[in-house]
Write a protein that holds these residues in place. Structure first.
Motif, PDB file in Angstrom:
ATOM      1  N   GLY A   1       0.796  -1.222   0.000  1.00 21.61           N
ATOM      2  CA  GLY A   1       0.000   0.000   0.000  1.00 21.61           C
ATOM      3  C   GLY A   1       0.828   1.271   0.000  1.00 21.61           C
ATOM      4  O   GLY A   1       0.270   2.368   0.091  1.00 21.61           O
ATOM      5  N   GLY A   2       2.154   1.133  -0.054  1.00 27.13           N
ATOM      6  CA  GLY A   2       3.039   2.285  -0.012  1.00 27.13           C
ATOM      7  C   GLY A   2       3.913   2.251   1.225  1.00 27.13           C
ATOM      8  O   GLY A   2       3.467   1.844   2.314  1.00 27.13           O
ATOM      9  N   ASP A   3       5.167   2.678   1.074  1.00 28.25           N
ATOM     10  CA  ASP A   3       6.080   2.707   2.220  1.00 28.25           C
ATOM     11  C   ASP A   3       5.510   3.531   3.369  1.00 28.25           C
ATOM     12  O   ASP A   3       5.704   3.207   4.545  1.00 28.25           O
ATOM     13  N   GLU A   4       4.804   4.597   3.013  1.00 26.94           N
ATOM     14  CA  GLU A   4       4.355   5.549   4.029  1.00 26.94           C
ATOM     15  C   GLU A   4       3.307   4.973   4.979  1.00 26.94           C
ATOM     16  O   GLU A   4       3.105   5.507   6.078  1.00 26.94           O
ATOM     17  N   VAL A   5       2.622   3.894   4.601  1.00 29.93           N
ATOM     18  CA  VAL A   5       1.637   3.289   5.508  1.00 29.93           C
ATOM     19  C   VAL A   5       2.257   2.164   6.324  1.00 29.93           C
ATOM     20  O   VAL A   5       1.570   1.525   7.132  1.00 29.93           O
ATOM     21  N   ILE A   6       3.550   1.917   6.119  1.00 29.17           N
ATOM     22  CA  ILE A   6       4.224   0.811   6.798  1.00 29.17           C
ATOM     23  C   ILE A   6       5.360   1.305   7.681  1.00 29.17           C
ATOM     24  O   ILE A   6       5.568   0.802   8.788  1.00 29.17           O
ATOM     25  N   LEU A   7       6.084   2.326   7.204  1.00 27.81           N
ATOM     26  CA  LEU A   7       7.290   2.775   7.889  1.00 27.81           C
ATOM     27  C   LEU A   7       7.204   4.239   8.298  1.00 27.81           C
ATOM     28  O   LEU A   7       6.457   5.023   7.696  1.00 27.81           O
TER      29      LEU A   7
ATOM     30  N   PRO B   1       8.420   8.043   8.386  1.00 27.34           N
ATOM     31  CA  PRO B   1       9.020   8.875   7.323  1.00 27.34           C
ATOM     32  C   PRO B   1      10.536   8.997   7.433  1.00 27.34           C
ATOM     33  O   PRO B   1      11.244   8.987   6.423  1.00 27.34           O
ATOM     34  N   THR B   2      11.040   9.109   8.648  1.00 25.95           N
ATOM     35  CA  THR B   2      12.485   9.214   8.824  1.00 25.95           C
ATOM     36  C   THR B   2      13.186   7.943   8.363  1.00 25.95           C
ATOM     37  O   THR B   2      14.240   7.991   7.712  1.00 25.95           O
ATOM     38  N   GLU B   3      12.598   6.797   8.685  1.00 33.61           N
ATOM     39  CA  GLU B   3      13.178   5.518   8.275  1.00 33.61           C
ATOM     40  C   GLU B   3      13.120   5.359   6.756  1.00 33.61           C
ATOM     41  O   GLU B   3      14.059   4.842   6.136  1.00 33.61           O
ATOM     42  N   ILE B   4      12.047   5.810   6.156  1.00 33.04           N
ATOM     43  CA  ILE B   4      11.935   5.746   4.691  1.00 33.04           C
ATOM     44  C   ILE B   4      13.048   6.560   4.042  1.00 33.04           C
ATOM     45  O   ILE B   4      13.730   6.087   3.110  1.00 33.04           O
ATOM     46  N   ARG B   5      13.263   7.781   4.536  1.00 28.59           N
ATOM     47  CA  ARG B   5      14.304   8.635   3.957  1.00 28.59           C
ATOM     48  C   ARG B   5      15.683   8.013   4.131  1.00 28.59           C
ATOM     49  O   ARG B   5      16.515   8.040   3.220  1.00 28.59           O
ATOM     50  N   ARG B   6      15.936   7.430   5.305  1.00 27.04           N
ATOM     51  CA  ARG B   6      17.236   6.797   5.536  1.00 27.04           C
ATOM     52  C   ARG B   6      17.467   5.638   4.583  1.00 27.04           C
ATOM     53  O   ARG B   6      18.533   5.521   3.970  1.00 27.04           O
ATOM     54  N   ARG B   7      16.468   4.786   4.457  1.00 29.92           N
ATOM     55  CA  ARG B   7      16.632   3.617   3.585  1.00 29.92           C
ATOM     56  C   ARG B   7      16.819   4.032   2.134  1.00 29.92           C
ATOM     57  O   ARG B   7      17.594   3.408   1.394  1.00 29.92           O
TER      58      ARG B   7
END
Length: 300
Positions: free
Chosen positions: A132-138, A140-146
């Motif tokens: 459903g999208g990274d944003e509904v699972i992780l 935001p800071t972790e998404i940017r880092r990855r």
């Protein structure tokens, strides 16, 4: 002079072949003979960790034993990652690639949490939770880092892809014993992975690229892949690849009614051969001679 029909049997060398593989291989051979066509063997070995030389050698040994004949050379997908990368570049240029960092485990865990809270989470035809999208699972800071530090999976933006085509793709199917046109519904699969973090392609992408490059005109494979054809037809249309005719055959099931697994030694071809089984026994075990659906002809 018209081209002869081309069929293919395409196992993965990540385990030993079983009765289900034997049935599919022999059925491909039967259809190729009925159509006066050619039969190819392809090794779908994009998972270079699980696919091993000893399994490849066993595939040749088992298929030769049951009487399968195929054309050389055998195509190994691991030798053609550049072809799949080119297809990915084409899709990316169309704006149809969606990058993601969430793992399959994290998607499953998010779906489980949603279910526990009484919130529905859509699933694909195989029962796996949709992305459903990274944003509904992780976070935001972790998404940017990855995204800065780790490789990303490449997914097809299925909704945008369908909008680009303007009409749902279709395919010709003969697996039910007659010819019928099926309207594909790729949206049930969500944004499927086209290249994984650890593998530069996926089954969906590599199979359509290979079928086109090898001139495959008729695909004979198990009914468990029937609904996946919706994604394959979508990719074929986007990449301007020819559409084969499809025949999704019945599955060989175990005593509990489940699809056979490569880990089930009791149905493995090598184990059956050790116990004294003959190639004719294999044909009888899969009821090839009695399968009326197997006799349904394609159009040449």
């Amino acid at each position: 002079m018209p081209h002869r029909p081309v069929l293919r049997f395409a196992p993965s060398p990540n385990g030993f072949l079983h009765l289900g593989h034997a049935y599919s291989a022999l059925l491909n051979q039967r259809h190729a003979a009925d159509l006066d066509g050619r039969l190819l063997l392809r090794l779908e070995d994009i998972d270079t960790t699980r696919c091993k030389p000893e399994y490849e050698a066993a595939i040749y040994r088992d298929l030769s034993w049951i009487g399968l004949e195929w054309e050389e050379p055998v195509r190994r997908q691991s030798d053609h990652f550049d072809a799949y990368a080119d297809a990915l570049r084409q899709l990316d240029a169309m704006g149809l690639i969606r990058r993601s960092v969430a793992s399959r485990r994290e998607i499953r865990e998010a779906a489980a949490r949603a279910s526990a809270e009484g919130r529905p989470w859509p699933r694909d035809p195989d029962g796996a939770p949709l992305f459903g999208g990274d944003e509904v699972i992780l976070d935001p800071t972790e998404i940017r880092r990855r995204r800065r530090e780790e490789p990303q999976a490449l997914r097809l933006d299925t909704k945008a892809a369908l909008a680009r085509l303007g009409d749902a793709p279709r395919w010709l199917e003969t697996g039910a014993g007659h010819r019928q046109e099926i309207v594909a519904d790729p949206l049930v699969w969500g944004d499927v992975v086209l290249a994984r973090k650890e593998t530069p392609t996926s089954y969906h992408l590599s199979v359509v690229v290979d079928d086109a490059l090898q001139g495959v005109s008729h695909v004979v494979r198990g009914r468990d892949l029937l609904q996946a054809t919706a994604i394959h037809r979508l990719l074929q249309e986007l990449l301007r690849l020819p559409a084969p005719e499809y025949h999704h055959h019945r599955l060989i099931l175990d005593e509990s009614g489940r699809k056979l697994s490569k880990s089930a030694a009791s149905t493995g071809l090598a184990e059956l051969r050790k116990t004294g089984a003959t190639p004719e026994d294999i044909r009888n075990l899969v009821a090839l001679a009695d399968d009326k659906a197997a006799d349904t002809p394609f159009s040449a």
